[in-house]
Design a protein around this motif. Sequence first.
Motif, mmCIF file in Angstrom:
data_model
loop_
_atom_site.group_PDB
_atom_site.id
_atom_site.type_symbol
_atom_site.label_atom_id
_atom_site.label_comp_id
_atom_site.label_asym_id
_atom_site.label_seq_id
_atom_site.Cartn_x
_atom_site.Cartn_y
_atom_site.Cartn_z
ATOM 1 N N PHE A 77 -8.960 0.144 10.030
ATOM 2 C CA PHE A 77 -7.277 1.064 9.650
ATOM 3 C C PHE A 77 -6.779 1.424 9.582
ATOM 4 O O PHE A 77 -5.854 2.987 10.260
ATOM 5 N N ASN A 78 -7.774 2.869 9.175
ATOM 6 C CA ASN A 78 -8.381 4.161 9.251
ATOM 7 C C ASN A 78 -8.009 5.388 9.688
ATOM 8 O O ASN A 78 -8.028 6.354 9.537
ATOM 9 N N SER B 207 -6.086 1.540 0.302
ATOM 10 C CA SER B 207 -4.007 1.741 0.606
ATOM 11 C C SER B 207 -3.760 0.195 0.533
ATOM 12 O O SER B 207 -2.157 -0.524 0.279
ATOM 13 N N LEU B 208 -4.354 -0.949 1.138
ATOM 14 C CA LEU B 208 -4.344 -2.192 1.038
ATOM 15 C C LEU B 208 -4.230 -2.968 0.061
ATOM 16 O O LEU B 208 -3.728 -3.717 -0.266
ATOM 17 N N THR C 123 0.130 -6.196 5.759
ATOM 18 C CA THR C 123 0.845 -6.808 4.727
ATOM 19 C C THR C 123 2.005 -7.965 4.811
ATOM 20 O O THR C 123 1.604 -8.858 4.277
ATOM 21 N N THR D 156 -10.257 -1.545 2.646
ATOM 22 C CA THR D 156 -8.963 -0.589 2.703
ATOM 23 C C THR D 156 -8.548 -0.622 1.219
ATOM 24 O O THR D 156 -7.686 -0.754 0.914
ATOM 25 N N ILE E 113 -8.838 -5.754 4.332
ATOM 26 C CA ILE E 113 -8.081 -5.403 3.244
ATOM 27 C C ILE E 113 -8.989 -5.318 2.191
ATOM 28 O O ILE E 113 -8.802 -3.998 1.468
ATOM 29 N N ARG F 289 -1.254 -1.851 -1.776
ATOM 30 C CA ARG F 289 -0.917 -2.306 -1.382
ATOM 31 C C ARG F 289 -0.297 -4.451 -1.786
ATOM 32 O O ARG F 289 0.703 -4.271 -2.215
ATOM 33 N N LYS G 178 2.869 2.421 7.016
ATOM 34 C CA LYS G 178 1.610 1.822 8.159
ATOM 35 C C LYS G 178 0.610 0.116 7.062
ATOM 36 O O LYS G 178 1.271 -0.016 8.267
ATOM 37 N N GLU G 179 1.018 0.068 5.566
ATOM 38 C CA GLU G 179 0.024 -0.650 5.541
ATOM 39 C C GLU G 179 1.054 -2.009 5.316
ATOM 40 O O GLU G 179 0.412 -3.367 5.868
ATOM 41 N N ASP G 180 2.647 -1.683 5.617
ATOM 42 C CA ASP G 180 3.522 -2.589 5.979
ATOM 43 C C ASP G 180 2.959 -3.569 7.592
ATOM 44 O O ASP G 180 3.215 -4.806 7.662
#
Length: 213
Positions: free
Chosen positions: A32-33, A125-126, A63, A123, A120, A129, A58-60
């Motif tokens: 992801f990163n 940030s995920l 998710t 990460t 997920i 989120r 970006k996370e959207d």
Amino acid sequence: MDGKPGLRERKKQRTREAISEAAIALFLEQGFNQVSVAQVAEAAEVSKRTLFAYFPAKEDLVTHRLADHETEIARVVRARPPRSAPLPAVRDHFLRGLRERDPITGLNDVPEVRRLHRMILETPSLVARMQRFKAGAESALAQALRETADAPELTARLAAVQIVAVHWALAQDNAARLAYGEKADARCAGALADARFAFELLENGLRDLGAPR
């Protein structure tokens, strides 16, 4: 009107799905990163502006696939038979999901699902989120309890927090186990036992929630 989406809406949905598919493929392949939004846009053959119109963050891109589940527990509570309590309905729905290997229970070892869960979990940030989804689930469930179980606002809010937390913890435990190699069939009996135990603990405190008067 037949209730079906029009051509414009269908085109928008196809574009949204194409962007998401391109993003997930890149994220699972490279991390992801390690993938930029520009790379996703290029792979999906859209501009960055178009991408952000569909996915503000970006996370959207990851998710959004779980967005329909944000209000799932609330829908289960609303759809339960008349004069039945909310908690057994949620419990039975989760147990059925385990048996059917519903990915939202964490008990699905289809390779792409397992890799997605692992990404997920690894990460931050995920993970952050996903907490927004959890808060949304709590809010939706509290509203459903107020409206269908005649629960006072504080009771509904506290009950929703507890129910969603148990649902979330069970699913996260299953997802983590499978993400790192355990098989769904091998985990199933333990997942069912854990779920029954967890809902029994909940029932001790929420026995009277929505009970017929």
